[in-house]
Design a protein around this motif. Structure first.
Motif, PDB file in Angstrom:
ATOM      1  N   PRO A 189       0.827  -1.223   0.000  1.00  0.00           N
ATOM      2  CA  PRO A 189       0.000   0.000   0.000  1.00  0.00           C
ATOM      3  C   PRO A 189       0.856   1.265   0.000  1.00  0.00           C
ATOM      4  O   PRO A 189       0.492   2.265  -0.622  1.00  0.00           O
ATOM      5  CB  PRO A 189      -0.799  -0.116   1.305  1.00  0.00           C
ATOM      6  CG  PRO A 189      -0.762  -1.551   1.670  1.00  0.00           C
ATOM      7  CD  PRO A 189       0.510  -2.107   1.135  1.00  0.00           C
ATOM      8  N   GLU A 190       2.013   1.196   0.661  1.00  0.00           N
ATOM      9  CA  GLU A 190       2.887   2.383   0.686  1.00  0.00           C
ATOM     10  C   GLU A 190       3.587   2.599  -0.649  1.00  0.00           C
ATOM     11  O   GLU A 190       3.832   3.733  -1.072  1.00  0.00           O
ATOM     12  CB  GLU A 190       3.892   2.282   1.829  1.00  0.00           C
ATOM     13  CG  GLU A 190       3.202   2.537   3.157  1.00  0.00           C
ATOM     14  CD  GLU A 190       4.046   2.226   4.368  1.00  0.00           C
ATOM     15  OE1 GLU A 190       5.273   2.423   4.316  1.00  0.00           O
ATOM     16  OE2 GLU A 190       3.462   1.773   5.377  1.00  0.00           O
ATOM     17  N   VAL A 191       3.908   1.499  -1.305  1.00  0.00           N
ATOM     18  CA  VAL A 191       4.492   1.617  -2.651  1.00  0.00           C
ATOM     19  C   VAL A 191       3.461   2.257  -3.590  1.00  0.00           C
ATOM     20  O   VAL A 191       3.784   3.139  -4.383  1.00  0.00           O
ATOM     21  CB  VAL A 191       4.952   0.234  -3.189  1.00  0.00           C
ATOM     22  CG1 VAL A 191       5.470   0.347  -4.607  1.00  0.00           C
ATOM     23  CG2 VAL A 191       6.022  -0.362  -2.285  1.00  0.00           C
ATOM     24  N   HIS A 192       2.227   1.834  -3.455  1.00  0.00           N
ATOM     25  CA  HIS A 192       1.153   2.423  -4.283  1.00  0.00           C
ATOM     26  C   HIS A 192       1.015   3.916  -4.016  1.00  0.00           C
ATOM     27  O   HIS A 192       0.814   4.709  -4.943  1.00  0.00           O
ATOM     28  CB  HIS A 192      -0.187   1.713  -4.008  1.00  0.00           C
ATOM     29  CG  HIS A 192      -0.235   0.337  -4.603  1.00  0.00           C
ATOM     30  ND1 HIS A 192      -1.235  -0.562  -4.353  1.00  0.00           N
ATOM     31  CD2 HIS A 192       0.610  -0.286  -5.458  1.00  0.00           C
ATOM     32  CE1 HIS A 192      -1.012  -1.684  -5.019  1.00  0.00           C
ATOM     33  NE2 HIS A 192       0.109  -1.539  -5.697  1.00  0.00           N
ATOM     34  N   GLN A 193       1.132   4.277  -2.740  1.00  0.00           N
ATOM     35  CA  GLN A 193       1.027   5.693  -2.373  1.00  0.00           C
ATOM     36  C   GLN A 193       2.143   6.508  -3.049  1.00  0.00           C
ATOM     37  O   GLN A 193       1.903   7.590  -3.583  1.00  0.00           O
ATOM     38  CB  GLN A 193       1.146   5.822  -0.866  1.00  0.00           C
ATOM     39  CG  GLN A 193       0.239   6.858  -0.265  1.00  0.00           C
ATOM     40  CD  GLN A 193       0.191   6.710   1.251  1.00  0.00           C
ATOM     41  OE1 GLN A 193       1.119   6.187   1.863  1.00  0.00           O
ATOM     42  NE2 GLN A 193      -0.876   7.145   1.850  1.00  0.00           N
ATOM     43  N   GLN A 194       3.348   5.959  -3.018  1.00  0.00           N
ATOM     44  CA  GLN A 194       4.478   6.645  -3.668  1.00  0.00           C
ATOM     45  C   GLN A 194       4.230   6.793  -5.164  1.00  0.00           C
ATOM     46  O   GLN A 194       4.494   7.833  -5.758  1.00  0.00           O
ATOM     47  CB  GLN A 194       5.770   5.857  -3.482  1.00  0.00           C
ATOM     48  CG  GLN A 194       6.328   5.784  -2.091  1.00  0.00           C
ATOM     49  CD  GLN A 194       7.593   4.920  -2.101  1.00  0.00           C
ATOM     50  OE1 GLN A 194       8.561   5.202  -2.795  1.00  0.00           O
ATOM     51  NE2 GLN A 194       7.573   3.852  -1.331  1.00  0.00           N
TER      52      GLN A 194
END
Ligand code: Z5A
Length: 209
Positions: free
Chosen positions: A191-196
């Protein structure tokens, strides 16, 4: 107007497959007419070349042969799919492109960069990606993630040192042309990779309009 050419790169276990769909969705939601493709592959001939390249039984393949096959598939891909789509105003999202040749054949195998540059010039002319998203993470972490795969292909059978050289070659490419690349910290949970990716793509699209 000519479309934009975006490429996605990363080492072993970086999560390209896990993130490609997210990027595709983001761009389509932005109303972009998008073609999604991959290398090696993307055309019928290119996919046949891909099979040769990944088949772990092809243990006698020379490094130069590997490089030439990558560019043979790329030549077909560019002329049959990428350039026509860009000329029609479509955007192209490509899972790996020539940066992978510099990283894997150049960094990993040790093929002289000048040979890759010659092929790049010959096969691509002026065509270069407008944006390259590099999913980067420590090699050990990537190999750990990738270890769950059932039957490793010819590249996945390489040793840690090979992938360390691949990563370094990618990062060297970024240092040499920072404007084209965006590094995404792929060591984070998905999910954090997606946010980036979301933030990065918003910024880039805003800068292009
Ligand atoms: N190659 C080359 O040598 N020269 C060239 O010019 C070109 C290519 C164009 C095939 O490419 C090979 O071709 C490639 C380089 C060479 N060799 N290798 N290795 P490919 O792109 O088709 O193959 P790939 O590198 O194996 O890509 P992939 O299938 O997309 O794998 P991935 O990046 O490892 O992604 P994944 O399958 O999405 O993720 C792996 C696992 O990690 C999976 O279980 C996920 O659920 C998990 N994962 C992913 N992201 C996360 C996060 N953030 N947290 C936790 N777990 C995660």
């Amino acid at each position: 107007m000519r479309g934009r050419f975006i490429t996605l790169e990363g080492g072993e276990g970086a999560g390209k497959t896990s993130n490609l769909q997210f990027i595709q969705q983001f761009l389509e939601n932005a109303g972009i007419d998008l073609v999604v493709t991959r290398e090696p592959g993307g055309t019928e001939l290119g996919e046949a070349i891909r099979e040769l390249l990944l088949d772990h039984r092809n243990t006698s393949m020379l490094d130069d042969t590997e490089l030439l096959l990558m560019f043979a598939a790329r030549s077909q891909h560019i002329n049959q799919l990428i350039t026509p789509a860009l000329n029609e105003g479509k955007w192209v999202l490509c899972d790996r492109f020539t940066d992978a040749s510099y990283a894997y054949q150049g960094g990993g195998r040790g093929v002289d960069q000048s040979r890759i540059q010659q092929l790049e010039q010959w096969v691509q002319g002026d065509l270069r990606p407008d944006l390259t998203l590099l999913l980067d993470l420590p090699v050990e972490q990537g190999l750990e993630r990738a270890s769950a795969r059932s039957e490793p292909d010819r590249f996945e059978r390489e040793k840690t040192e090979f992938f360390l050289r691949v990563r370094e070659a990618y990062l060297e490419r970024v240092r040499a042309d920072e404007a084209r690349y965006r590094i995404i910290d792929a060591s984070q949970p998905l999910p954090e990779v997606h946010q980036q990716l979301n933030q990065t793509l918003e910024n880039v699209l805003a800068s292009w309009t």
